[in-house]
Design a protein around this motif. Structure first.
Motif, PDB file in Angstrom:
ATOM      1  N   ALA A 181       0.824  -1.395   0.154  1.00  0.00           N
ATOM      2  CA  ALA A 181       0.037   0.156   0.122  1.00  0.00           C
ATOM      3  C   ALA A 181       0.860   1.202   0.048  1.00  0.00           C
ATOM      4  O   ALA A 181       1.871   1.238   0.628  1.00  0.00           O
ATOM      5  N   PHE A 182       0.193   2.110  -0.849  1.00  0.00           N
ATOM      6  CA  PHE A 182       1.050   3.474  -0.841  1.00  0.00           C
ATOM      7  C   PHE A 182       0.136   4.699  -0.667  1.00  0.00           C
ATOM      8  O   PHE A 182      -1.005   4.515  -1.329  1.00  0.00           O
ATOM      9  N   VAL A 183       0.522   5.585  -0.057  1.00  0.00           N
ATOM     10  CA  VAL A 183      -0.362   6.713   0.350  1.00  0.00           C
ATOM     11  C   VAL A 183       0.597   8.137  -0.024  1.00  0.00           C
ATOM     12  O   VAL A 183       1.688   8.166   0.278  1.00  0.00           O
ATOM     13  N   GLN A 184      -0.143   8.813  -0.726  1.00  0.00           N
ATOM     14  CA  GLN A 184       0.366  10.194  -1.255  1.00  0.00           C
ATOM     15  C   GLN A 184       0.125  11.022  -0.213  1.00  0.00           C
ATOM     16  O   GLN A 184      -0.863  11.716   0.286  1.00  0.00           O
ATOM     17  N   ALA A 185       1.455  10.930   0.739  1.00  0.00           N
ATOM     18  CA  ALA A 185       1.286  11.847   2.240  1.00  0.00           C
ATOM     19  C   ALA A 185       2.012  13.017   2.077  1.00  0.00           C
ATOM     20  O   ALA A 185       2.881  13.417   1.555  1.00  0.00           O
ATOM     21  N   GLY A 186       1.528  14.161   3.096  1.00  0.00           N
ATOM     22  CA  GLY A 186       2.170  15.349   3.001  1.00  0.00           C
ATOM     23  C   GLY A 186       3.066  15.191   3.925  1.00  0.00           C
ATOM     24  O   GLY A 186       3.362  14.141   4.682  1.00  0.00           O
ATOM     25  N   VAL A 207       3.250   2.267   2.792  1.00  0.00           N
ATOM     26  CA  VAL A 207       4.499   3.470   2.627  1.00  0.00           C
ATOM     27  C   VAL A 207       3.759   4.672   2.291  1.00  0.00           C
ATOM     28  O   VAL A 207       2.749   4.793   1.502  1.00  0.00           O
ATOM     29  N   GLY A 208       4.362   5.904   2.861  1.00  0.00           N
ATOM     30  CA  GLY A 208       4.102   7.096   2.360  1.00  0.00           C
ATOM     31  C   GLY A 208       5.030   7.635   1.316  1.00  0.00           C
ATOM     32  O   GLY A 208       6.273   7.183   1.262  1.00  0.00           O
ATOM     33  N   VAL A 209       4.299   8.225   0.109  1.00  0.00           N
ATOM     34  CA  VAL A 209       5.168   8.617  -0.964  1.00  0.00           C
ATOM     35  C   VAL A 209       4.615  10.106  -1.329  1.00  0.00           C
ATOM     36  O   VAL A 209       3.786  10.375  -0.810  1.00  0.00           O
ATOM     37  N   PHE A 215      -4.089  10.315  -7.259  1.00  0.00           N
ATOM     38  CA  PHE A 215      -4.816   9.606  -6.472  1.00  0.00           C
ATOM     39  C   PHE A 215      -4.344   9.469  -5.029  1.00  0.00           C
ATOM     40  O   PHE A 215      -2.960   9.624  -5.070  1.00  0.00           O
ATOM     41  N   ALA A 216      -5.173   9.401  -4.015  1.00  0.00           N
ATOM     42  CA  ALA A 216      -4.656   9.575  -2.646  1.00  0.00           C
ATOM     43  C   ALA A 216      -3.980   8.220  -2.182  1.00  0.00           C
ATOM     44  O   ALA A 216      -2.884   8.228  -1.338  1.00  0.00           O
ATOM     45  N   VAL A 217      -4.476   7.227  -2.809  1.00  0.00           N
ATOM     46  CA  VAL A 217      -3.985   5.891  -2.533  1.00  0.00           C
ATOM     47  C   VAL A 217      -3.943   4.823  -3.502  1.00  0.00           C
ATOM     48  O   VAL A 217      -4.725   4.930  -4.377  1.00  0.00           O
ATOM     49  N   GLU A 218      -2.921   3.903  -3.429  1.00  0.00           N
ATOM     50  CA  GLU A 218      -2.749   2.832  -4.519  1.00  0.00           C
ATOM     51  C   GLU A 218      -2.241   1.424  -3.796  1.00  0.00           C
ATOM     52  O   GLU A 218      -1.501   1.515  -2.809  1.00  0.00           O
ATOM     53  N   ILE A 219      -3.117   0.524  -3.902  1.00  0.00           N
ATOM     54  CA  ILE A 219      -2.764  -0.766  -3.274  1.00  0.00           C
ATOM     55  C   ILE A 219      -2.594  -1.875  -4.257  1.00  0.00           C
ATOM     56  O   ILE A 219      -3.700  -2.003  -4.989  1.00  0.00           O
ATOM     57  N   ASP A 220      -1.743  -2.672  -3.998  1.00  0.00           N
ATOM     58  CA  ASP A 220      -1.517  -4.050  -4.983  1.00  0.00           C
ATOM     59  C   ASP A 220      -1.666  -5.214  -4.197  1.00  0.00           C
ATOM     60  O   ASP A 220      -1.714  -5.155  -2.643  1.00  0.00           O
TER      61      ASP A 220
END
Length: 152
Positions: free
Chosen positions: A95-100, A132-134, A141-146
């Motif tokens: 999981a990846f989160v577009q984080a501030g 993981v924060g990216v 998009f705010a979140v991506e998950i594989d």
């Protein structure tokens, strides 16, 4: 209860699986595992875009992770030819989160997807996970998950 019945009981309608937007495939089956390409926090209304902790709240981000989970379910459903009862286990989520810059509650965001997998598959939905924060994700998009799924 079948997995499709459980999904219906949860009030979820699976969308059409997203088509790849570049030079890759939506999923690969190898042996008894299916590897699902990253699914974004999108839906028929456009989904949830933005940076968590800046213009997306943690609650909105958890909903974004749930959207990713619904999109994962749609891809899994396609990969097993509509027979979700063939799923043995959700093995791992990446999981990846577009984080501030100051947002660190990444695991809490991803619980939106993890909790959904357990709601749908019960104990078979419990999985290993990376969260993981990216800086940026595709298309904003705010979140991506594989996912890696074991099937029979």
């Amino acid at each position: 209860m079948s997995i499709h019945a459980r999904i219906a009981e949860l009030g979820i309608t699976l969308p059409e699986p997203a088509k790849p937007v570049a030079s890759y495939v939506s999923y690969v089956r190898t042996g008894n595992q299916i590897l699902i390409s990253g699914q974004l926090s999108n839906d028929a209304n456009g989904g949830i875009k933005g940076t968590v902790g800046v213009d997306v709240t943690p609650e909105q981000a958890a909903e974004a992770a749930r959207l990713c989970g619904i999109n994962l379910l749609a891809q899994i459903n396609a990969a097993v030819d509509g027979d979700l009862d063939r799923v043995v286990r959700i093995v791992k989520l990446g999981a990846f989160v577009q984080a501030g810059p100051d947002f660190i509650a990444i695991p809490a965001v991803i619980n939106g997807c993890s909790d959904l997998m357990v709601e749908v598959f019960g104990d078979a939905g419990k999985h290993a996970r990376s969260a993981v924060g990216v800086y940026k994700l595709p298309l904003g998009f705010a979140v991506e998950i594989d996912a890696i799924i074991e099937v029979k």
